[in-house]
Design an enzyme around this catalytic site. Structure first.
Site, PDB file in Angstrom:
ATOM      1  N   HIS A 160     -10.143   1.758   0.944  1.00  0.00           N
ATOM      2  CA  HIS A 160      -9.681   3.087   1.364  1.00  0.00           C
ATOM      3  C   HIS A 160     -10.850   4.049   1.534  1.00  0.00           C
ATOM      4  CE1 HIS A 160      -5.341   2.902   1.468  1.00  0.00           C
ATOM      5  NE2 HIS A 160      -5.290   2.305   0.295  1.00  0.00           N
TER       6      HIS A 160
ATOM      7  N   CYS B 144       0.848  -1.187   0.000  1.00  0.00           N
ATOM      8  CA  CYS B 144       0.000   0.000   0.000  1.00  0.00           C
ATOM      9  C   CYS B 144       0.887   1.242   0.000  1.00  0.00           C
ATOM     10  CB  CYS B 144      -0.903   0.000   1.235  1.00  0.00           C
ATOM     11  SG  CYS B 144      -2.018   1.422   1.322  1.00  0.00           S
TER      12      CYS B 144
ATOM     13  N   HIS C   1      -8.923  -3.290  -2.835  1.00  0.00           N
ATOM     14  CA  HIS C   1      -7.960  -2.509  -2.055  1.00  0.00           C
ATOM     15  C   HIS C   1      -8.342  -1.023  -2.066  1.00  0.00           C
ATOM     16  CE1 HIS C   1      -3.734  -1.730  -0.587  1.00  0.00           C
ATOM     17  NE2 HIS C   1      -4.089  -0.527  -1.019  1.00  0.00           N
ATOM     18  N   GLU C   2      -8.598  -0.494  -3.264  1.00  0.00           N
ATOM     19  CA  GLU C   2      -8.916   0.933  -3.371  1.00  0.00           C
ATOM     20  C   GLU C   2     -10.276   1.256  -2.754  1.00  0.00           C
ATOM     21  OE1 GLU C   2      -6.480   2.813  -3.953  1.00  0.00           O
ATOM     22  OE2 GLU C   2      -5.220   1.195  -4.718  1.00  0.00           O
TER      23      GLU C   2
END
Length: 187
Positions: A144, A98, A140-141
Site C-alpha cells: 500500500h 483488502c 500486503h501493508e
C-alpha cells in the site's frame, strides 16, 4: 480516537507512492490511534495510512496466530525484505482480501518470509523476522505504501474475477470510501 473512512480502490492516494514521515508528533500519534481503532472496527489485521487518505509511509497491524501469540504495532518509514516468492499456484489457504476492495477475496501467492525494519512511535528502529501470515500481512501493508493493491499482484484468472466484482460494486473511481460501523459493506 475515531474510526476513519477507508478509501476504496480508484482513489488516487491508493495508487501512488506514499511520502516519508517527516515528524513523529502528536498529530501522527493521533493518526496511528485512529488507524488502530479503524482497523479493529473493520475488522482487519492491518491498515496503511493511504487507506485512510493519508499519503504517508506508515502502517499498523494486529494479528493473533494459531497458538494465540499476538503481534501488533506500527511501522513508520518501513523497509521490507522478502524471501523469493514460490512459483506454486496459489491455494485456498492463500486467499487474501483488502479493506480498500471490500468484499471479494482472491488467492495470491506471497513470500513465506519477510524481514520488517521500521521506526516505532517512540522514534526507535526495530526489526521483525516474520513467516506465514504475519509475513503476508507485512507484504500486503507495505505494498500500500508503494501504491500497490493486492489486486495488482493477482494472476490473470484471479484478476478477472476480482475486476468483475469491482465493476459490479461500482468501485474503481475516485472519491469512494466506507466507514466501519457506519456503512454496510462486506469487508
Amino acid at each position: 480516537m475515531a474510526v476513519l473512512p477507508i478509501r476504496i480502490t480508484g482513489d488516487p492516494v491508493l495508487h501512488a507512492r506514499a511520502d516519508e514521515v517527516t515528524a513523529i508528533d502528536d498529530a501522527l500519534r493521533t493518526l496511528v490511534a485512529d488507524m488502530v481503532e479503524t482497523m479493529h472496527a473493520a475488522p482487519g489485521v492491518g491498515l496503511a495510512a493511504p487507506q485512510v487518505g493519508v499519503g504517508k509511509r506508515l502502517f499498523v497491524w494486529s494479528w493473533t496466530d494459531a497458538d494465540g501469540v499476538e503481534s501488533s504495532g506500527v511501522a513508520i518509514d518501513p523497509t521490507l525484505w522478502i524471501a523469493p516468492v514460490p512459483i506454486d499456484e496459489p491455494t485456498e489457504d492463500d486467499e487474501e482480501g483488502c479493506l480498500s476492495i471490500p468484499g471479494p477475496r482472491e488467492a495470491l501467492t506471497r513470500s513465506p518470509a519477510a524481514i520488517l525494519e521500521a521506526t516505532d512511535l517512540d522514534g526507535q528502529r526495530f526489526r521483525i523476522e516474520a513467516t506465514g501470515w504475519l509475513a503476508r500481512i507485512f507484504q500486503h501493508e507495505y505494498d500500500h505504501l508503494d501504491g500497490v493493491l493486492y489486486a495488482d499482484r493477482l494472476a490473470h484468472r484471479e484478476w478477472k474475477s476480482l475486476e468483475k466484482a469491482i465493476r459490479k460494486a461500482r468501485y474503481g473511481r475516485p472519491g469512494l470510501s466506507w466507514t466501519p460501523g457506519v456503512d454496510d459493506v462486506e469487508a
